[in-house]
Design a protein around this motif. Structure first.
Motif, short mmCIF file in Angstrom:
data_model
loop_
_atom_site.label_atom_id
_atom_site.label_comp_id
_atom_site.label_asym_id
_atom_site.label_seq_id
_atom_site.Cartn_x
_atom_site.Cartn_y
_atom_site.Cartn_z
N LEU A 43 1.01 -1.43 -0.28
CA LEU A 43 -0.27 0.23 -0.23
C LEU A 43 1.13 1.13 0.15
CD1 LEU A 43 -2.52 -0.98 2.63
CD2 LEU A 43 -3.43 -0.35 0.17
N GLY A 111 -5.69 4.63 -0.09
CA GLY A 111 -5.61 2.71 -0.25
C GLY A 111 -6.68 2.34 0.15
N ARG A 140 -3.30 3.58 -4.20
CA ARG A 140 -3.25 1.94 -4.06
C ARG A 140 -4.03 1.19 -3.33
NH1 ARG A 140 0.57 -0.74 -6.71
NH2 ARG A 140 1.57 -1.35 -4.98
N VAL A 142 -4.81 -3.02 -2.21
CA VAL A 142 -3.67 -4.08 -1.82
C VAL A 142 -5.30 -5.82 -1.87
CG1 VAL A 142 -2.64 -5.88 -0.19
CG2 VAL A 142 -1.97 -3.53 -0.80
N GLU A 192 -0.53 -0.96 -13.09
CA GLU A 192 0.04 -2.26 -12.11
C GLU A 192 0.35 -3.20 -11.06
OE1 GLU A 192 2.10 1.24 -10.51
OE2 GLU A 192 2.44 2.65 -11.93
N ALA A 255 -1.57 -6.90 -5.38
CA ALA A 255 -1.74 -5.32 -5.62
C ALA A 255 -1.58 -4.27 -7.01
CB ALA A 255 0.01 -4.66 -4.69
N THR A 257 -2.45 0.00 -8.84
CA THR A 257 -2.28 1.79 -8.55
C THR A 257 -4.33 2.01 -9.80
OG1 THR A 257 -0.22 1.48 -8.82
CG2 THR A 257 -0.79 3.02 -9.27
#
Length: 260
Positions: A43, A111, A140, A142, A192, A255, A257
């Motif tokens: 994150l 996040g 981000r 996760v 990503e 993960a 973005t």
């Protein structure tokens, strides 16, 4: 360890004190602690950042994020879990809500974290649409979770073991969500995207409740007989008592973005 022994984010069951104690014990396992730490690193958690922890349970991750200077919000559909979290961490922000309806404004957090949640969602795509809505550009996400078809269990009857594992998986809304993380994130428009796997190996008695739960669920569904389930459980208990139990549990960590 998973919160399926209490249905974390799907059909909510009232958690018992014993369940909460079991989840607390699982949270302290070295491999589980390591996974949480890895999720925070992915994150980019740090001072001034804002994060929503979806399916927060009793709130441990929210407080660990807060210790890193993160403004964390924990959401969970289970009112009892939120009550426990608020009792333990009275200064934190905990809210009763599910993954499909986050009580956050558009583009309001940096996040998004969901640990052992997506396998309980019949429509994980809706949850990712919510994640995209609340995350800022460059934010981000996760996701952490196990694939319910990939429990590796040593036993004297591998055919019965395979039947038990698959029968338990069939009772879950999205048992193979973890293997879909990459494609789900790409389809939701994230960039990503990375996926890692960490495999926990358990050889003691701590995972016996999980193994018993697998067999009991398979029996309740009619996939195996009571006789077969009892025999399998007895075999696993014997293995545990003789230091011969073996369970390997791959956990996937994805993960990504939000495009800027």
């Amino acid at each position: 360890m998973t919160k399926e022994m209490g249905e974390k984010a799907g059909q909510v069951q009232e958690p018992t004190d014993d369940l909460i104690a079991l989840l607390d014990a699982a949270d302290r396992l070295p491999g589980v602690v390591e996974l949480r730490e890895r999720s925070y690193a992915l994150l980019g958690a740090g001072p001034g950042m804002s994060v929503v922890d979806v399916g927060c349970g009793a709130g441990r991750a929210v407080m660990e994020l807060a210790e890193r200077g993160v403004k964390a919000v924990g959401v969970d559909p289970d009112t009892r879990m939120i009550a426990v979290a608020r009792g333990r961490w009275p200064g934190a922000d905990f809210r009763v809500a599910g993954a499909h309806d986050l009580p956050l404004a558009d583009a309001s957090v940096d996040g998004y974290r969901a640990d052992k949640v997506f396998h309980e969602l019949a429509e994980p795509e809706r949850a990712l649409a919510q994640a995209r809505r609340v995350l800022r550009p460059g934010g981000r996400i996760v996701l952490v979770g196990q694939d319910w078809d990939t429990f590796v269990i040593d036993s004297d009857d591998p055919v019965l073991t395979r039947t038990i594992v698959h029968a338990r998986a069939d009772l879950i809304a999205s048992p193979r969500a973890a293997r879909r993380y990459r494609n789900l994130l790409l389809d939701a428009g994230f960039d990503e995207v990375t996926v890692e796997v960490r495999t926990g190996v358990f050889t003691g008695t701590a995972m016996l409740p999980l193994l018993v739960g697998l067999a009991e669920a398979a029996c309740s569904s009619g996939a195996v007989t009571r006789h077969d389930a009892d025999g399998w459980i007895a075999g696993q208990r014997t293995r545990a008592g003789a230091d011969r139990l073996f369970l390997a549990l791959p956990v996937f960590v994805a993960a990504a973005t939000v495009p800027s």
